[in-house]
Scaffold this active site. Structure first.
Site, PDB file in Angstrom:
ATOM      1  N   SER A  56      27.084  -5.965   9.069  1.00  0.00           N
ATOM      2  CA  SER A  56      26.498  -7.305   9.114  1.00  0.00           C
ATOM      3  C   SER A  56      27.297  -8.255   9.987  1.00  0.00           C
ATOM      4  O   SER A  56      26.732  -9.103  10.673  1.00  0.00           O
ATOM      5  CB  SER A  56      26.398  -7.882   7.693  1.00  0.00           C
ATOM      6  OG  SER A  56      25.512  -7.111   6.913  1.00  0.00           O
ATOM      7  N   GLU A  57      28.609  -8.145   9.955  1.00  0.00           N
ATOM      8  CA  GLU A  57      29.469  -9.083  10.681  1.00  0.00           C
ATOM      9  C   GLU A  57      29.746  -8.647  12.118  1.00  0.00           C
ATOM     10  O   GLU A  57      29.849  -9.477  13.002  1.00  0.00           O
ATOM     11  CB  GLU A  57      30.814  -9.251   9.957  1.00  0.00           C
ATOM     12  CG  GLU A  57      30.733  -9.966   8.642  1.00  0.00           C
ATOM     13  CD  GLU A  57      30.448 -11.449   8.754  1.00  0.00           C
ATOM     14  OE1 GLU A  57      30.552 -12.025   9.855  1.00  0.00           O
ATOM     15  OE2 GLU A  57      30.099 -12.031   7.715  1.00  0.00           O
TER      16      GLU A  57
END
Length: 191
Positions: A56-57
């Site tokens: 996600s990051e």
């Protein structure tokens, strides 16, 4: 003899001047050379959460401005913010990895304090990723937590989809992240 004079003139020419020294280059801020990586006793939730958070990051080793605000908070590594992170901050991969481990363990401990019902490793991983992204204060006052602590796991899972805005704007990255967290929470897998 003219050709001989020309040939001798070539050998008598002074050596060319050395090239000018390059202009000084601005130095990057010093990197932390030694990074202590927290020991992970491999709790069952950790590898699930780490994979989800990394996906996600993403990892950016030079600090960047918050996508929603265009400024603060400055972010580095795998979504790390806070003291010591500002425009121009540069990390090594080892520093980013160590910070992620420390952050996830810290958020894992916070989730343990906030949640009063049993969690599967998958559910805890989803909640830790959520808290890592929105903060423990937001999780602590959320309807998601109230429903979960009331035993309504399905109702709590439905709350993930409501946390997709930053600075009043729906963010595509948050839509995708919340769908992943919800899926992991409900089914034990995400994609």
């Amino acid at each position: 003899m003219i050709w001989l004079d020309s040939l001798l003139a070539i050998f008598r020419k002074p050596a060319p001047a050395a090239p000018a020294a390059p202009a000084p280059v601005a130095k990057a801020p010093p990197l932390e050379e030694t990074v202590e990586t927290p020991a992970v006793a491999s709790p069952a939730w950790y590898p699930l959460c780490e994979a989800l958070t990394k996906a996600s990051e993403g990892c950016v080793l030079v600090a960047y401005a918050d996508p929603a605000s265009g400024g603060d908070p400055w972010t580095c590594g795998y979504g790390a913010t806070g003291e010591g992170i500002a425009r121009g901050t540069v990390w090594t991969q080892a520093r980013a990895d160590a910070r992620l481990t420390a952050d996830l363990l810290r958020f894992g401990a916070a989730v343990d304090k906030l949640v009063t019902v049993p969690l599967s490793p998958q559910q805890k991983a989803a909640l830790v990723d959520f808290a890592f992204n929105v903060g423990t204060g937001s999780l602590g006052t959320s309807t998601l937590l109230k429903l979960l602590n009331g035993g309504d796991y399905a109702g709590a899972a439905d709350q993930f989809d409501l946390w997709v805005k930053a600075s009043g704007k729906t963010m595509a990255g948050l839509v995708k992240r919340r769908a992943r967290e919800r899926s992991l929470f409900l089914t034990g897998v995400w994609s």
